[in-house]
Scaffold this active site. Structure first.
Site, PDB file in Angstrom:
ATOM      1  N   ASP A  72      16.405   1.561  12.307  1.00 36.03           N
ATOM      2  CA  ASP A  72      16.394   0.388  11.429  1.00 36.03           C
ATOM      3  C   ASP A  72      17.334   0.563  10.244  1.00 36.03           C
ATOM      4  OD1 ASP A  72      14.844   2.395  10.296  1.00 36.03           O
ATOM      5  OD2 ASP A  72      12.962   1.334  10.534  1.00 36.03           O
ATOM      6  N   ASP A 141       0.166   1.732   7.857  1.00 35.74           N
ATOM      7  CA  ASP A 141      -0.366   0.545   8.547  1.00 35.74           C
ATOM      8  C   ASP A 141      -0.042   0.565  10.037  1.00 35.74           C
ATOM      9  OD1 ASP A 141       2.347   0.053   8.557  1.00 35.74           O
ATOM     10  OD2 ASP A 141       2.256  -1.852   7.477  1.00 35.74           O
ATOM     11  N   HIS A 143       2.840   0.913  11.496  1.00 31.11           N
ATOM     12  CA  HIS A 143       4.121   0.354  11.965  1.00 31.11           C
ATOM     13  C   HIS A 143       5.004   1.438  12.544  1.00 31.11           C
ATOM     14  CE1 HIS A 143       5.808   0.932   7.630  1.00 31.11           C
ATOM     15  NE2 HIS A 143       6.325   1.875   8.389  1.00 31.11           N
ATOM     16  N   GLU A 148       6.085  -4.326  11.746  1.00 31.94           N
ATOM     17  CA  GLU A 148       4.895  -4.416  10.900  1.00 31.94           C
ATOM     18  C   GLU A 148       3.729  -5.015  11.684  1.00 31.94           C
ATOM     19  OE1 GLU A 148       5.143  -2.973   8.206  1.00 31.94           O
ATOM     20  OE2 GLU A 148       6.832  -3.551   6.952  1.00 31.94           O
TER      21      GLU A 148
HETATM   22  P1  PGA Z   1       7.598   8.202   5.938  1.00 28.22           P
HETATM   23  O1  PGA Z   1       7.888   6.745   6.537  1.00 28.22           O
HETATM   24  O2  PGA Z   1       8.061   9.196   6.971  1.00 28.22           O
HETATM   25  O3  PGA Z   1       8.439   8.248   4.682  1.00 28.22           O
HETATM   26  O4  PGA Z   1       6.150   8.290   5.683  1.00 28.22           O
HETATM   27  C1  PGA Z   1       7.618   6.469   7.863  1.00 28.22           C
HETATM   28  C2  PGA Z   1       7.593   4.966   8.091  1.00 28.22           C
HETATM   29  O5  PGA Z   1       7.205   4.220   7.178  1.00 28.22           O
HETATM   30  O6  PGA Z   1       7.932   4.546   9.194  1.00 28.22           O
END
Ligand code: PGA
Length: 279
Positions: A72, A141, A143, A148
């Protein structure tokens, strides 16, 4: 789905790097046979990238015949912005290894036609022969990439509006200024990741424990997009002890027991083989 539980986040990222190296070596890529890798950003995989860079510098692995596709990118921030995922990937990984920049693919969040950019991205993945190993992280959450809660589980690469929780969580990267956090991103879809021949998800920390529980112990739901991988034939989750806090003791024991049998049967990821692999 396989679940591997390591003691802490350092063990997770070291193990992940070793696994990636083993998979690339086993594939034995060459000029007519590139290894196609899907990659995440975020805090979780940082240690994996550090270990991969170290292994490259120690002559243990080459990325000459590897193509990458990132999950992304934000919409509307410059590539050189310190928080862009282009910048993250080059600073933490690509600029330290022997990958050909032509083989690096990251969505362009500044494209004039974002829809076309997403369609082209899907086309490039297909043209490369599909993704061999898609590495991902998740949010609290549940995702995966920027898919999302409520995202279609058959979604493809597209423009997404970020959930308020994600915007708040990401404000820490923009001096705590919620207004500075981009509100949209380009992201591969759940369906795009599902098409990979193998999916490898890194989950660390107590803040992800509830999402891991939803991914593993409850049913497939678009409200926890990572749960879609219950229906993928070759998915491995690697997590630390903290991330297991919401799992039933029985579930943790089940996967630990399963793993100890599995690693004896499977030389590729046996404990002994992984220990022998010096980064
Ligand atoms: P993080 O993010 O590795 O910084 O926890 C992962 C995500 O939100 O996909």
């Amino acid at each position: 789905m396989k679940l591997i539980i390591r003691d802490n986040s350092n063990d997770v990222t070291e193990w992940a790097a070793k696994y990636v190296i083993k998979r690339i070596k086993e594939y034995n890529p060459g000029p007519d046979n590139y290894f196609v890798l899907g990659l995440p950003t975020g805090g979780t995989p940082l240690g994996m990238y550090k270990n991969l860079v170290r292994a490259y510098k120690n002559g243990k692995i080459s990325f000459k015949y590897v193509k990458t596709f990132n999950m992304d990118e934000y919409v509307g921030i410059a590539e050189e912005h310190p928080e862009s995922y282009h910048r993250y990937m080059f600073d933490n990984f690509f600029k330290h290894i022997d990958i050909d920049p032509n083989n690096v693919h990251i969505l362009n969040g500044n494209a004039t036609d974002l829809k076309k950019e997403c369609e082209e991205y899907e086309r490039k993945i297909t043209e490369s022969g599909g993704i061999e190993l898609f590495i991902g992280g998740i949010g609290p959450d549940g995702h995966i990439a920027f898919n999302e809660p409520g995202s279609s589980l058959v979604s493809r690469t597209r423009v997404k509006t970020l959930a308020q929780d994600t915007i708040l969580a990401n404000a820490r990267f923009f001096d705590g200024n919620v207004d500075a956090v981009p509100k949209q991103a380009l992201t591969v879809g759940v369906g795009t990741v599902m098409d990979a021949r193998e999916v490898f998800i890194l989950i660390t920390g107590a803040s992800k424990a509830y999402a891991l529980y939803k991914a593993l112990e409850e049913g497939v739901s678009h409200m926890w997009t990572v749960s879609a991988f219950q229906q993928h034939g070759n998915t491995m989750i690697i997590c630390d002890e903290d991330a297991t806090l919401e799992l039933r003791v029985r579930t943790v024991k089940y996967f630990k027991d399963m793993w100890s049998v599995h690693e004896k049967l499977n030389e590729l990821v046996s404990e002994q083989a992984m220990r022998k692999l010096v980064l």
